[in-house]
Design a protein around this motif. Structure first.
Motif, PDB file in Angstrom:
ATOM      1  N   LEU A 153      -6.827  -2.796   8.154  1.00  6.78           N
ATOM      2  CA  LEU A 153      -6.683  -3.192   6.755  1.00  6.78           C
ATOM      3  C   LEU A 153      -6.655  -1.957   5.852  1.00  6.78           C
ATOM      4  O   LEU A 153      -5.965  -1.937   4.833  1.00  6.78           O
ATOM      5  N   GLY A 154      -7.409  -0.928   6.253  1.00  7.79           N
ATOM      6  CA  GLY A 154      -7.376   0.319   5.501  1.00  7.79           C
ATOM      7  C   GLY A 154      -5.958   0.841   5.367  1.00  7.79           C
ATOM      8  O   GLY A 154      -5.519   1.254   4.280  1.00  7.79           O
ATOM      9  N   TYR A 155      -5.208   0.810   6.468  1.00 12.78           N
ATOM     10  CA  TYR A 155      -3.825   1.275   6.453  1.00 12.78           C
ATOM     11  C   TYR A 155      -2.972   0.445   5.500  1.00 12.78           C
ATOM     12  O   TYR A 155      -2.195   0.999   4.697  1.00 12.78           O
ATOM     13  N   ALA A 156      -3.086  -0.872   5.564  1.00  9.25           N
ATOM     14  CA  ALA A 156      -2.266  -1.738   4.715  1.00  9.25           C
ATOM     15  C   ALA A 156      -2.502  -1.443   3.235  1.00  9.25           C
ATOM     16  O   ALA A 156      -1.553  -1.383   2.441  1.00  9.25           O
ATOM     17  N   PHE A 157      -3.749  -1.232   2.850  1.00  9.22           N
ATOM     18  CA  PHE A 157      -4.048  -0.920   1.450  1.00  9.22           C
ATOM     19  C   PHE A 157      -3.528   0.462   1.072  1.00  9.22           C
ATOM     20  O   PHE A 157      -2.996   0.659  -0.023  1.00  9.22           O
ATOM     21  N   LEU A 158      -3.677   1.428   1.970  1.00  7.27           N
ATOM     22  CA  LEU A 158      -3.193   2.780   1.691  1.00  7.27           C
ATOM     23  C   LEU A 158      -1.671   2.823   1.596  1.00  7.27           C
ATOM     24  O   LEU A 158      -1.106   3.446   0.690  1.00  7.27           O
ATOM     25  N   GLN A 159      -1.004   2.181   2.527  1.00  9.69           N
ATOM     26  CA  GLN A 159       0.453   2.232   2.623  1.00  9.69           C
ATOM     27  C   GLN A 159       1.135   1.391   1.550  1.00  9.69           C
ATOM     28  O   GLN A 159       2.124   1.823   0.948  1.00  9.69           O
ATOM     29  N   TYR A 160       0.619   0.196   1.307  1.00  9.97           N
ATOM     30  CA  TYR A 160       1.310  -0.743   0.423  1.00  9.97           C
ATOM     31  C   TYR A 160       0.798  -0.731  -1.014  1.00  9.97           C
ATOM     32  O   TYR A 160       1.521  -1.135  -1.930  1.00  9.97           O
ATOM     33  N   PHE A 161      -0.440  -0.276  -1.225  1.00  9.80           N
ATOM     34  CA  PHE A 161      -1.012  -0.336  -2.573  1.00  9.80           C
ATOM     35  C   PHE A 161      -1.522   1.017  -3.072  1.00  9.80           C
ATOM     36  O   PHE A 161      -2.188   1.067  -4.100  1.00  9.80           O
ATOM     37  N   HIS A 162      -1.215   2.086  -2.341  1.00 11.61           N
ATOM     38  CA  HIS A 162      -1.622   3.436  -2.759  1.00 11.61           C
ATOM     39  C   HIS A 162      -3.128   3.488  -3.072  1.00 11.61           C
ATOM     40  O   HIS A 162      -3.553   4.088  -4.065  1.00 11.61           O
ATOM     41  N   ALA A 163      -3.902   2.822  -2.248  1.00 12.28           N
ATOM     42  CA  ALA A 163      -5.345   2.749  -2.464  1.00 12.28           C
ATOM     43  C   ALA A 163      -5.999   4.111  -2.247  1.00 12.28           C
ATOM     44  O   ALA A 163      -5.442   5.000  -1.582  1.00 12.28           O
ATOM     45  N   GLU A 164      -7.186   4.249  -2.796  1.00 15.63           N
ATOM     46  CA  GLU A 164      -7.994   5.463  -2.626  1.00 15.63           C
ATOM     47  C   GLU A 164      -9.176   5.125  -1.728  1.00 15.63           C
ATOM     48  O   GLU A 164      -9.884   4.155  -1.970  1.00 15.63           O
ATOM     49  N   MET A 165      -9.376   5.912  -0.678  1.00 19.04           N
ATOM     50  CA  MET A 165     -10.456   5.680   0.278  1.00 19.04           C
ATOM     51  C   MET A 165     -11.686   6.497  -0.109  1.00 19.04           C
ATOM     52  O   MET A 165     -11.597   7.694  -0.372  1.00 19.04           O
TER      53      MET A 165
END
Length: 356
Positions: free
Chosen positions: A238-250
């Motif tokens: 899920l981390g990947y999906a948020f990073l890839q699709y929503f430019h999320a910050e970890m």
């Protein structure tokens, strides 16, 4: 005496709040005059929503959603102004399934997408997502499907994920996790975490292959690839999906919460910090919540007691900086008995009384 208590949940047994309450009783039994401050804590998994509710207030909203096997459930998240705090384990948590129900190649993150859409419809723009404790290894594909399906009901023109993204255009996504694994490979989400979710060796290979294929497809589509980012492998990808699709910050989950709690300011005033978790070993020092608390306490020379249901590598933990290290369970007690909530609370209370 000023004592700060911040115990993580003892997974499958008692919550952070329940553990803190038991510890507080143990303190007050020995020293009724002690000033005791308890903090509900989480690093992104179980208890994330409850911890932020204690920290920032807000309203708990409950919706109809689906678990990792697409069975109807009730799921809750926190709304505070235009901020939403979502614990992905509230829908697709491993703890929601029995051991006999684990289906790592079929488990879906669909329920997470249901929470995202509902929160966005409520007007939320700032998403704080706690990643951890999922039964899934689907790289967030189920979540993305749910976004399309659910938004299509409101906007028939939504047919694919590209149609969904504008709906979240002015939103920010901050991810909280203690996992730094990438999506694929020997240190990826399948190899490291899928066995804990019931995956066989062949299923691990299948899940890793699926993840690589999905990442390759997404990279071609967007022109960039986030699969090697630290944390991409969190929560079954899920981390990947948020990073890839929503430019999320970890971000480290514990650090996000500590800022909301003004936790460091509380630690510097303490004479003793009591923290803990279900099982402690050398991995505790690798970024787990008790080690984050220890790092803050070290700045101000505040001693830290580490309590756990099971303790291994005690000397390593002591060298890491924990002054007091105790298992709350007598060695003769069976695992089944140890995992009973009332037993855990009783043993935690008596252990705290003993160390004081």
């Amino acid at each position: 005496m000023n004592i700060l208590v911040a115990l993580d949940s003892f997974k499958g047994c008692i919550s952070s709040a329940e553990a803190n309450a038991a510890a507080k009783k143990g303190i007050e039994k020995v020293n009724p005059q002690a000033e005791v401050h308890t903090f509900t804590v989480s690093d992104g998994g179980e208890g994330w929503t409850a911890a932020f509710h204690d920290a920032i207030g807000g309203t708990i909203r409950t919706i109809n959603a689906h678990d990792a096997l697409m069975r109807p459930i009730k799921a809750s998240y926190l709304v505070a102004g235009d901020t939403v705090v979502i614990e992905v384990a509230a829908t697709v948590g491993l703890a929601l399934l029995k051991d006999t129900e684990l289906r790592p190649t079929l488990a879906t993150s669909y329920g997470v997408g249901e929470m995202l859409v509902d929160a966005r419809i409520q007007g939320c723009k700032r998403f704080i997502i706690g990643l951890g404790g999922t039964a899934t290894s689907d790289c967030g594909i189920g979540m993305l499907k749910a976004l399309v399906h659910k938004l299509h009901v409101f906007r028939p023109q939504v047919q694919q994920i590209d149609d969904v993204l504008p709906f979240f255009k002015y939103c920010s996504f901050t991810l909280g996790s203690d996992v730094i694994n990438t999506l694929c490979g020997k240190l990826g989400m399948a190899a490291v975490f899928a066995p804990q979710k019931g995956a066989t060796e062949k299923e691990v290979e299948l899940l890793d292959r699926r993840a690589a294929q999905f990442a390759a497809f997404s990279a071609r589509h967007f022109g960039y690839d986030k699969s090697n980012e630290p944390g991409a492998g969190a929560a079954g990808g899920l981390g990947y999906a948020f990073l890839q699709y929503f430019h999320a910050e970890m971000k480290p989950g514990a650090d996000l919460l500590f800022r909301a709690l003004d936790f460091e300011d509380q630690v510097k005033k303490a004479d003793l910090v009591i923290t803990g978790e279900g099982a402690s070993d050398r991995q505790t020092l690798m970024g787990k919540l008790p080690s984050r608390i220890l790092a803050i306490a070290k700045k101000y020379n505040v001693p830290v007691a580490l309590l756990a249901g099971r303790v291994s590598d005690e000397e390593v933990l002591r060298r890491g900086g924990f002054q007091l290290i105790h298992s709350i369970n007598p060695p003769e007690l069976s695992t089944e008995e140890c995992l009973k909530p009332e037993t855990a609370k009783k043993n935690l209370e008596s252990t705290v009384s003993d160390i004081l």
